[in-house]
Design a protein around this motif. Structure first.
Motif, PDB file in Angstrom:
ATOM      1  N   ALA A  90      21.432 -73.983 -56.000  1.00 30.44           N
ATOM      2  CA  ALA A  90      22.693 -74.686 -54.972  1.00 30.44           C
ATOM      3  C   ALA A  90      22.960 -73.313 -53.199  1.00 30.44           C
ATOM      4  CB  ALA A  90      23.937 -74.386 -55.758  1.00 30.44           C
ATOM      5  N   TRP A  91      22.732 -72.321 -53.771  1.00 30.09           N
ATOM      6  CA  TRP A  91      23.337 -71.734 -52.358  1.00 30.09           C
ATOM      7  C   TRP A  91      22.725 -72.108 -51.118  1.00 30.09           C
ATOM      8  CZ3 TRP A  91      21.265 -66.088 -51.990  1.00 30.09           C
ATOM      9  CH2 TRP A  91      21.453 -65.075 -50.326  1.00 30.09           C
ATOM     10  N   ILE A  92      21.478 -71.882 -51.387  1.00 36.03           N
ATOM     11  CA  ILE A  92      20.122 -72.858 -50.115  1.00 36.03           C
ATOM     12  C   ILE A  92      20.676 -74.134 -49.477  1.00 36.03           C
ATOM     13  CG2 ILE A  92      17.435 -73.210 -49.798  1.00 36.03           C
ATOM     14  CD1 ILE A  92      17.030 -71.501 -52.188  1.00 36.03           C
ATOM     15  N   ASP A  93      20.917 -74.633 -50.560  1.00 39.24           N
ATOM     16  CA  ASP A  93      22.013 -76.112 -50.536  1.00 39.24           C
ATOM     17  C   ASP A  93      23.132 -76.033 -50.121  1.00 39.24           C
ATOM     18  OD1 ASP A  93      19.040 -77.047 -50.803  1.00 39.24           O
ATOM     19  OD2 ASP A  93      19.266 -77.329 -53.065  1.00 39.24           O
ATOM     20  N   GLY A  94      23.588 -75.005 -49.984  1.00 40.80           N
ATOM     21  CA  GLY A  94      24.588 -75.491 -49.596  1.00 40.80           C
ATOM     22  C   GLY A  94      26.258 -75.726 -50.180  1.00 40.80           C
ATOM     23  N   GLU A  95      25.739 -76.107 -51.948  1.00 36.30           N
ATOM     24  CA  GLU A  95      26.428 -76.441 -52.825  1.00 36.30           C
ATOM     25  C   GLU A  95      27.282 -75.331 -53.525  1.00 36.30           C
ATOM     26  OE1 GLU A  95      24.004 -77.525 -55.942  1.00 36.30           O
ATOM     27  OE2 GLU A  95      22.984 -79.253 -54.996  1.00 36.30           O
ATOM     28  N   ILE A  96      27.937 -73.943 -52.908  1.00 40.14           N
ATOM     29  CA  ILE A  96      27.910 -73.230 -52.933  1.00 40.14           C
ATOM     30  C   ILE A  96      28.843 -72.479 -51.570  1.00 40.14           C
ATOM     31  CG2 ILE A  96      27.835 -72.845 -55.668  1.00 40.14           C
ATOM     32  CD1 ILE A  96      26.044 -70.341 -55.507  1.00 40.14           C
ATOM     33  N   GLN A  97      29.672 -71.090 -51.936  1.00 45.49           N
ATOM     34  CA  GLN A  97      29.797 -70.839 -50.490  1.00 45.49           C
ATOM     35  C   GLN A  97      29.996 -69.329 -51.000  1.00 45.49           C
ATOM     36  OE1 GLN A  97      30.962 -74.064 -50.044  1.00 45.49           O
ATOM     37  NE2 GLN A  97      28.942 -74.228 -49.322  1.00 45.49           N
ATOM     38  N   VAL A  98      29.548 -68.365 -50.629  1.00 39.77           N
ATOM     39  CA  VAL A  98      29.596 -66.577 -51.056  1.00 39.77           C
ATOM     40  C   VAL A  98      30.072 -66.068 -49.883  1.00 39.77           C
ATOM     41  CG1 VAL A  98      28.951 -66.978 -53.672  1.00 39.77           C
ATOM     42  CG2 VAL A  98      27.053 -66.633 -51.256  1.00 39.77           C
ATOM     43  N   GLU A  99      30.225 -65.031 -50.128  1.00 43.75           N
ATOM     44  CA  GLU A  99      30.765 -64.346 -48.928  1.00 43.75           C
ATOM     45  C   GLU A  99      29.470 -63.938 -47.743  1.00 43.75           C
ATOM     46  OE1 GLU A  99      31.914 -59.928 -47.159  1.00 43.75           O
ATOM     47  OE2 GLU A  99      31.903 -60.280 -49.562  1.00 43.75           O
ATOM     48  N   GLU A 100      28.610 -63.633 -48.267  1.00 43.03           N
ATOM     49  CA  GLU A 100      26.954 -63.701 -47.231  1.00 43.03           C
ATOM     50  C   GLU A 100      26.498 -65.835 -47.767  1.00 43.03           C
ATOM     51  OE1 GLU A 100      23.413 -60.798 -46.323  1.00 43.03           O
ATOM     52  OE2 GLU A 100      23.919 -61.369 -48.143  1.00 43.03           O
ATOM     53  N   SER A 101      26.493 -65.869 -46.036  1.00 42.88           N
ATOM     54  CA  SER A 101      25.438 -67.087 -46.590  1.00 42.88           C
ATOM     55  C   SER A 101      23.982 -66.985 -46.678  1.00 42.88           C
ATOM     56  CB  SER A 101      25.998 -68.179 -45.767  1.00 42.88           C
ATOM     57  OG  SER A 101      25.568 -67.211 -43.974  1.00 42.88           O
ATOM     58  N   TRP A 102      23.610 -68.173 -47.050  1.00 42.13           N
ATOM     59  CA  TRP A 102      22.243 -68.490 -46.545  1.00 42.13           C
ATOM     60  C   TRP A 102      21.636 -67.167 -45.201  1.00 42.13           C
ATOM     61  CZ3 TRP A 102      18.117 -67.368 -49.921  1.00 42.13           C
ATOM     62  CH2 TRP A 102      16.606 -68.336 -49.834  1.00 42.13           C
ATOM     63  N   ALA A 103      22.585 -68.512 -44.234  1.00 38.40           N
ATOM     64  CA  ALA A 103      21.617 -68.225 -43.280  1.00 38.40           C
ATOM     65  C   ALA A 103      22.000 -66.896 -42.672  1.00 38.40           C
ATOM     66  CB  ALA A 103      22.398 -68.802 -42.174  1.00 38.40           C
ATOM     67  N   GLY A 104      23.021 -66.252 -43.767  1.00 40.22           N
ATOM     68  CA  GLY A 104      23.249 -64.806 -43.124  1.00 40.22           C
ATOM     69  C   GLY A 104      22.310 -63.827 -43.690  1.00 40.22           C
ATOM     70  N   PHE A 105      22.069 -63.948 -45.212  1.00 37.55           N
ATOM     71  CA  PHE A 105      20.997 -62.959 -45.722  1.00 37.55           C
ATOM     72  C   PHE A 105      19.338 -63.106 -45.119  1.00 37.55           C
ATOM     73  CE2 PHE A 105      17.485 -63.401 -49.718  1.00 37.55           C
ATOM     74  CZ  PHE A 105      18.466 -61.995 -49.898  1.00 37.55           C
ATOM     75  N   GLU A 106      19.178 -64.236 -44.399  1.00 34.86           N
ATOM     76  CA  GLU A 106      17.794 -64.803 -43.922  1.00 34.86           C
ATOM     77  C   GLU A 106      17.702 -63.589 -42.594  1.00 34.86           C
ATOM     78  OE1 GLU A 106      15.365 -67.803 -41.236  1.00 34.86           O
ATOM     79  OE2 GLU A 106      17.583 -68.691 -42.905  1.00 34.86           O
ATOM     80  N   GLN A 107      19.350 -63.608 -41.908  1.00 30.58           N
ATOM     81  CA  GLN A 107      19.007 -62.915 -40.033  1.00 30.58           C
ATOM     82  C   GLN A 107      19.045 -61.641 -40.338  1.00 30.58           C
ATOM     83  OE1 GLN A 107      23.068 -65.036 -39.010  1.00 30.58           O
ATOM     84  NE2 GLN A 107      21.634 -66.880 -38.487  1.00 30.58           N
ATOM     85  N   ARG A 108      19.846 -60.916 -41.887  1.00 30.11           N
ATOM     86  CA  ARG A 108      20.455 -59.758 -42.272  1.00 30.11           C
ATOM     87  C   ARG A 108      18.869 -59.408 -42.321  1.00 30.11           C
ATOM     88  NH1 ARG A 108      20.737 -57.193 -47.398  1.00 30.11           N
ATOM     89  NH2 ARG A 108      21.457 -59.029 -48.429  1.00 30.11           N
ATOM     90  N   VAL A 109      18.312 -60.156 -43.301  1.00 30.41           N
ATOM     91  CA  VAL A 109      16.614 -59.180 -43.391  1.00 30.41           C
ATOM     92  C   VAL A 109      15.306 -59.836 -42.688  1.00 30.41           C
ATOM     93  CG1 VAL A 109      14.035 -60.010 -45.049  1.00 30.41           C
ATOM     94  CG2 VAL A 109      16.895 -60.107 -46.143  1.00 30.41           C
ATOM     95  N   GLN A 110      16.144 -60.287 -41.509  1.00 28.35           N
ATOM     96  CA  GLN A 110      15.204 -60.421 -40.531  1.00 28.35           C
ATOM     97  C   GLN A 110      15.632 -58.946 -39.488  1.00 28.35           C
ATOM     98  OE1 GLN A 110      12.940 -62.435 -38.770  1.00 28.35           O
ATOM     99  NE2 GLN A 110      12.648 -60.463 -37.237  1.00 28.35           N
TER     100      GLN A 110
END
Length: 231
Positions: free
Chosen positions: A125-145
């Protein structure tokens, strides 16, 4: 050729008030891994970890194990901590999912498998944008990069202690795999499991390749089968 190993932290304290704390088994798993490195003669030029307590405890127990055993113990390099290597906030992700689907909330004392099924669906659900939290899925991806870029700054052999979600995202980035791959990898990553990566220079550009994923050579003995855990 430079290389790095990732290690998921030892068993943490799932179900307690403070998850971010190794259990006694988690500390033992980590020390066994250090002893395995010692027996194999594996030495590291850098040791990196996230700045969560369970990451540091795991790294310190690995270093202690590397100094044990017959022969001369290994003097490990100083630990370097980076928040880029931290886990995503899984409690926030699950909380947002359960707020939308309260009927999925695990009952007190429920089997850990129930918890992981909810986490799996919450991550989707987080990946698909169905729920929102402080760190978005895209933000998590960018941080790990950014974390991968920090790892790439070193030469020789690097040990990276982190969490299942972060290691799964890093692996997905290396493989250029779909986002859903992170969920699949995260659900199977064992505590103190090893994954191995190589940096290679091709046509003047540096690239990263995956050599192996989710190995636990220090636990694959008949007397240690009960020490293989996922939480």
């Amino acid at each position: 050729m430079a290389e790095f190993f990732t290690v998921r932290h030892g068993q943490a304290s799932l179900g307690s008030d403070n998850y971010d704390q190794l259990s006694p088994l988690g500390e033992q798993q980590s020390r066994w891994l250090g002893e395995h490195f010692h027996r194999q003669g594996t030495r590291f030029d850098r040791i990196l970890c996230g700045d969560l307590l369970r990451h540091r405890q795991t790294a310190e127990a690995i270093c202690a194990g590397m100094q044990d055993g017959p022969g001369e113990g290994q003097q490990a390099p100083a630990l370097e901590s980076f928040p880029e290597l931290n886990e995503f906030e899984f409690k926030q992700v699950m909380g947002a999912f359960l707020q939308k689907h309260p009927e999925r909330r695990p009952q007190d004392g429920a089997d850990a498998r129930v918890f992981f099924r909810v986490l799996r669906d919450a991550m989707h659900a987080w990946i698909d944008g169905e729920i929102q939290v402080e760190e978005s899925w895209a933000g998590f991806e960018q941080r790990v990069q950014r974390g991968l870029d920090i790892i790439a700054e070193g030469a020789g052999r690097t040990l990276v202690v982190s969490s299942g979600g972060t290691i799964s995202m890093l692996t997905r980035l290396v493989l250029s795999a779909p986002s859903q791959t992170v969920v699949q990898l995260n659900m199977q990553t064992r505590n103190t499991s090893l994954s191995r990566f190589f940096f290679q220079s091709q046509r003047g550009r540096d690239s990263v390749s995956l050599h192996s994923f989710n190995h636990t050579p220090h636990l694959e003995h008949p007397e240690r089968q009960d020490a293989i855990t996922y939480a």
